[in-house]
Structure formats: structure tokens, C-alpha cells
Design a protein around this motif. Structure first.
Motif, mmCIF file in Angstrom:
data_model
loop_
_atom_site.group_PDB
_atom_site.id
_atom_site.type_symbol
_atom_site.label_atom_id
_atom_site.label_comp_id
_atom_site.label_asym_id
_atom_site.label_seq_id
_atom_site.Cartn_x
_atom_site.Cartn_y
_atom_site.Cartn_z
ATOM 1 N N ASP A 27 65.256 11.877 -50.250
ATOM 2 C CA ASP A 27 65.149 11.204 -51.560
ATOM 3 C C ASP A 27 66.191 11.001 -52.292
ATOM 4 O OD1 ASP A 27 62.421 12.499 -51.605
ATOM 5 O OD2 ASP A 27 63.479 14.496 -51.060
ATOM 6 N N GLU A 28 67.452 11.071 -51.907
ATOM 7 C CA GLU A 28 68.963 10.594 -52.458
ATOM 8 C C GLU A 28 69.871 10.701 -51.339
ATOM 9 O OE1 GLU A 28 71.141 11.939 -56.378
ATOM 10 O OE2 GLU A 28 70.777 13.259 -54.993
ATOM 11 N N MET A 77 62.748 18.210 -52.695
ATOM 12 C CA MET A 77 63.572 17.059 -52.835
ATOM 13 C C MET A 77 65.071 17.370 -52.061
ATOM 14 S SD MET A 77 61.582 14.982 -54.594
ATOM 15 C CE MET A 77 62.182 13.915 -55.575
ATOM 16 N N THR A 93 68.608 15.724 -50.876
ATOM 17 C CA THR A 93 69.789 14.687 -50.899
ATOM 18 C C THR A 93 70.455 14.792 -49.668
ATOM 19 O OG1 THR A 93 70.185 15.347 -53.290
ATOM 20 C CG2 THR A 93 72.059 14.391 -52.051
ATOM 21 N N HIS A 132 69.276 17.108 -56.420
ATOM 22 C CA HIS A 132 68.157 17.774 -55.857
ATOM 23 C C HIS A 132 68.462 19.094 -55.366
ATOM 24 C CE1 HIS A 132 65.797 14.017 -56.174
ATOM 25 N NE2 HIS A 132 66.659 13.381 -55.554
#
Length: 188
Positions: free
Chosen positions: A43-44, A1, A3, A88
Motif C-alpha cells: 500500500d505504501e 494496509m 507499508t 499504515h
């Protein structure tokens, strides 16, 4: 994941005005970067800001915003703030003054990073190191120790055997705007 941490809390000293709010093609520079991130496979997304207007643009796109009260201490503060607020394990550091970054480039870098077993990815544009870079959280403590007006370049230099280098043929997406001369080049 992964960020995406958008570093947008600088002072634009060479430009002598807030370069992130300059209009290019009908959109502010920072807005173009945010939209590329939103349209990507990140993901973010965290926007590290200093001014209220930059914050409002981030809020318009419903992304996480973090005020950098220590922006005067240099770029390292933005990196640390982004890392501390990430949920993440990998961080893509983006700069807010790359108006031609694309979601396709971001996705290409994410893909290359995930395909590699190396914990750091750095793009090179026409032979020059650039942004955005991706760094694994195994370097979190080192990132949190960075001081001054610099990013993670010392971590990269000290771990070149762990760096995935991605050569990008097109130079334009990696270009940033630092001063009026850069702006004139882009407006052509």
C-alpha cells in the motif's frame, strides 16, 4: 494496509563498495528491489537511504524516501525510521540487497499474512529464516526500542508462538548479496 520499508542505508563493508549500486541484468540491485515493490500489492513504499545516488533511484520511481542520518548506529536505525514514517499498521521489512525478490513473492507473503491471524510473518528459504518479514504495529514500541546493528529478530524470537512461518521452495528470491563471492554466484 501494509507499508514496504526498504532498508537501504547500510555501508556494504564486506563488499567494500556500495553493493546496492551494482548492476545485475542491466539494473542496479536497489532498483530491482524497488520495482518488485512497486509491482506488488504493497500500500505504501518507503526507501530508507544513506547515499544520494540511492535516494535519486527512489525518487525516479516516485516513492517516499527517508534519509538515515544515524546509519552508523546500525540496521535498527533504518527500521525505526521506516516505522516512524509509515502511515499504515503493518510493516513489511525488505532489504535493498535482494536482487531476485519478485512482486509475486511479496504478494504471496502479503496474502499469507492476511489469511493468518498471527501478527508476524517470516519466510524460510530452504530451512533458513529470511526476508522480507511482516510485523504488525502492535510491536511498534518494541521496534522503536531496538538498538545496534540488528533488525527485528529478537522480537521474532521472543514471540515464536505468534509467528506465521512461510516455507518458500525457491531459494533464489530470498538470497542477498553481501560480498564478492555472493556476487560471483549470482552472475553465473
Amino acid at each position: 494496509m501494509i507499508t514496504g520499508i526498504i532498508l537501504a542505508s547500510g555501508f556494504s563493508r564486506r563488499m567494500k563498495k556500495d553493493k546496492l549500486l551494482i548492476d545485475i541484468g542491466g539494473e542496479k540491485i536497489i532498483e530491482r528491489v524497488i520495482k518488485a515493490c512497486i509491482e506488488s500489492n504493497l500500500d505504501e513504499i518507503i526507501l530508507v537511504y544513506r547515499t544520494e545516488e540511492v535516494k535519486r533511484i527512489g525518487e525516479k520511481y516516485n516513492i517516499k524516501t527517508c534519509y538515515n542520518e544515524n546509519a552508523h548506529l546500525g540496521q535498527s536505525q533504518g527500521l525505526k525510521l521506516g516505522v516512524m514514517n509509515s502511515s499504515h499498521t503493518e510493516y513489511m521489512f525488505l532489504v535493498g540487497d535482494q536482487p531476485f525478490i519478485t512482486s509475486e513473492l511479496i504478494n504471496q507473503l502479503i496474502y499469507q499474512y492476511k489469511e493468518s491471524d498471527l501478527p508476524i510473518l517470516v519466510p524460510y528459504y530452504n530451512g533458513n529464516r529470511g526476508m522480507p518479514m511482516i510485523i504488525s504495529s502492535i510491536y511498534k514500541e518494541e521496534i522503536l526500542k531496538i538498538v545496534g546493528d540488528k533488525g527485528a529478530r529478537d522480537i521474532v524470537k521472543g514471540n515464536m508462538d505468534k509467528v506465521k512461518i512461510v516455507d518458500i521452495e525457491e531459494e533464489k528470491p530470498g538470497m542477498d548479496i553481501d560480498d564478492e563471492e555472493d556476487l560471483r554466484k549470482f552472475k553465473k
